[in-house]
Design an enzyme around this catalytic site. Structure first.
Site, PDB file in Angstrom:
ATOM      1  CG  ASN A 213      -0.518  -0.301   2.110  1.00  0.00           C
ATOM      2  OD1 ASN A 213       0.848   0.975   3.085  1.00  0.00           O
ATOM      3  ND2 ASN A 213      -0.553  -1.338   3.255  1.00  0.00           N
ATOM      4  CG  ASP A 282      -6.876  -5.234   5.717  1.00  0.00           C
ATOM      5  OD1 ASP A 282      -5.875  -5.124   6.974  1.00  0.00           O
ATOM      6  OD2 ASP A 282      -7.302  -4.063   5.299  1.00  0.00           O
ATOM      7  CG  ASP A 309      -5.392  -6.908  14.709  1.00  0.00           C
ATOM      8  OD1 ASP A 309      -4.549  -6.046  15.039  1.00  0.00           O
ATOM      9  OD2 ASP A 309      -6.219  -6.264  13.792  1.00  0.00           O
TER      10      ASP A 309
HETATM   11  O1  C5P Z   1      -8.188  -2.514  11.221  1.00  0.00           O
HETATM   12  P1  C5P Z   1      -7.283  -1.821  10.824  1.00  0.00           P
HETATM   13  O2  C5P Z   1      -6.672  -2.246  10.476  1.00  0.00           O
HETATM   14  O3  C5P Z   1      -8.548  -0.564  10.408  1.00  0.00           O
HETATM   15  O4  C5P Z   1      -6.831  -1.039  12.421  1.00  0.00           O
HETATM   16  C1  C5P Z   1      -5.728  -0.610  11.953  1.00  0.00           C
HETATM   17  C2  C5P Z   1      -5.030  -0.260  13.208  1.00  0.00           C
HETATM   18  O5  C5P Z   1      -4.424  -2.031  13.741  1.00  0.00           O
HETATM   19  C3  C5P Z   1      -3.513   0.519  13.148  1.00  0.00           C
HETATM   20  O6  C5P Z   1      -2.614   1.258  14.316  1.00  0.00           O
HETATM   21  C4  C5P Z   1      -2.443  -0.606  12.609  1.00  0.00           C
HETATM   22  O7  C5P Z   1      -1.001  -0.477  12.540  1.00  0.00           O
HETATM   23  C5  C5P Z   1      -2.825  -2.117  13.257  1.00  0.00           C
HETATM   24  N1  C5P Z   1      -3.194  -3.432  12.572  1.00  0.00           N
HETATM   25  C6  C5P Z   1      -2.360  -4.185  13.137  1.00  0.00           C
HETATM   26  N2  C5P Z   1      -1.911  -5.633  12.365  1.00  0.00           N
HETATM   27  C7  C5P Z   1      -2.848  -6.120  11.676  1.00  0.00           C
HETATM   28  C8  C5P Z   1      -3.779  -5.205  10.615  1.00  0.00           C
HETATM   29  C9  C5P Z   1      -3.587  -3.366  11.741  1.00  0.00           C
HETATM   30  O8  C5P Z   1      -1.075  -4.441  14.185  1.00  0.00           O
HETATM   31  N3  C5P Z   1      -2.580  -6.802  11.381  1.00  0.00           N
END
Ligand code: C5P
Length: 403
Positions: A213, A282, A309
């Site tokens: 990205n 993701d 995550d």
């Molecule tokens: O769920 P989303 O991607 O919107 O969440 C964003 C937050 O979660 C950010 O702080 C990002 O660094 C963290 N994140 C993470 N691991 C992932 C996805 C998001 O640490 N796989």
């Protein structure tokens, strides 16, 4: 205790309608524990009386360079040495011009020349005056100084006293007091180790291709610098970016989300704070080809599976650090951010509205809102460095409140 406790703030007030808000600024600084002395220009005295400011600051108001009585009390050189921080709010176009020219034709300009304290200007004027080439050149001239470069706080955009709409409103007194507190927040994270994830991740398709990205890493790197300046030991787990490693920061370079998770897990036990500023992909490719995929069929389908995550994994640890996440949203920012705060078991979330064209992934500026428990704090549009200092100051305050 606030970082302004016992700090000496010299507030310069110049001639502009926003001068009435300076009274509230004096109160906000005093409430935060600062000692305040006020210097007014002649024009400022047309807008607000010295008596009001004397009553609020608890000190006589300084006005003239040539007043023997005042000089016998606290002379201008003594006053210049007294200050830990000088704030000029409002700073008029005329004052900014005189400052840029290095003039010392009244008490306030003389103090600016004589003092070695950090100087912050809160410009306030009609939008056309702010946009005028002369004013902009004066601001650029001040910002190009290698020594005694002032901080420029604002102006905000919006409706003006004269009926115009545009940039030129003075920042609100509470916002100015918060920026003042930030100047003394260094050391607020002394003794703490903080881990920050930053930048994008790259998910391999084959040995030469990947999914990624547009994250630049600028926000995460600015946070690393701000945390270091606040006295923390900083571990920066970074995806591939075009940024140099900040001074005195330990950087661990990774590529994929799995590598980022492994690097975080290896170090998180040493950390009291984690900030997840990385734009983690993701999904990753279910099975990475060992050799370059040949172009043959007209169509090809990649099967993707969910990445771990990282931040939620850390927040689920029994001995979890103070965990701060980011939420980039295009709509209904508060609801989505609060939902993420809860769902991922975070202590604070930094939300930004990425539907705005003036901020975001590759921009140098950002505007965010912090959410935690039942509370929130907005950090208005500023450079990513200024926003980072605000986020770090808020984290330090929360940590002090919550042992
Ligand atoms: O769920 P989303 O991607 O919107 O969440 C964003 C937050 O979660 C950010 O702080 C990002 O660094 C963290 N994140 C993470 N691991 C992932 C996805 C998001 O640490 N796989």
């Amino acid at each position: 205790m606030s970082s302004l406790t016992n700090k000496r703030v010299l507030l310069g007030i110049t001639g502009g309608i926003a001068a009435y808000k300076s009274a509230e600024l004096v109160r906000a600084l005093k409430t935060a524990g600062a000692e305040v002395r006020v210097v007014m220009t002649s024009a400022a005295r047309e807008f607000i009386t010295p008596l009001t400011l004397q009553a609020l600051s608890g000190n006589p108001v300084h006005h003239s360079l040539l007043d023997p009585e005042a000089e016998a009390g606290m002379g201008h050189i003594e006053l210049a040495r007294w200050a830990d921080l000088m704030i000029i709010a409002p700073a008029s176009a005329d004052f900014i011009a005189r400052l840029a020219a290095g003039m010392g034709n009244d008490l306030l300009t003389t103090l600016c020349l004589a003092s070695n304290a950090p100087l912050a200007l809160a410009p306030a004027m009609n939008q056309a005056m702010w946009r005028d080439t002369a004013t902009q050149q004066n601001i650029q001239q001040l910002l190009s100084r290698s020594e005694k470069k002032p901080l420029i706080w604002g102006p905000a955009a919006g409706e003006q006293a004269c009926g115009d709409v545009g940039p030129g409103r003075m920042l609100e007194p509470l916002e100015l007091a918060r920026l003042a507190a930030e100047q003394f927040a260094s050391g607020a994270l002394a003794g703490k180790t903080l881990l920050i994830t930053a930048g994008p991740t790259r998910e391999a398709i084959d040995p030469v291709r990947y999914i990624s990205n547009h994250s630049s890493g600028k926000m995460g790197y600015a946070l690393a610098e701000a945390a270091r300046d606040a006295g923390a030991r900083v571990i920066l787990v970074s995806g591939p970016v075009n940024l140099p490693c900040p001074r005195a920061v330990e950087r661990i370079s990774v590529s994929s989300a799995d590598e980022m998770l492994a690097a975080v897990q290896a170090r998180i036990n040493d950390c009291q704070i984690m900030i997840g500023a990385a734009a983690v992909a993701d999904y990753k490719v279910a099975s990475v080809a060992g050799q370059k995929i040949k172009k043959s069929a007209d169509e090809m389908i990649l099967t993707l599976i969910k990445n771990p995550d990282i931040i939620a994994t850390v927040a689920a640890l029994p001995n979890k650090p103070f965990v701060v996440g980011f939420a980039a949203e295009t709509n209904d920012v508060e609801n989505y951010a609060r939902d993420k705060l809860k769902r991922k078991n975070l202590d604070m979330i930094v939300a930004n509205d990425v539907s705005r064209s003036d901020i975001g992934f590759n921009s140098d500026d950002n505007a965010v809102t912090l959410f935690w428990a039942e509370q929130q704090q907005a950090l208005p549009l500023a450079s990513k460095h200024q926003v980072a200092r605000g986020i770090i100051a808020a984290i330090a305050t929360r940590l002090q409140e919550k042992p």
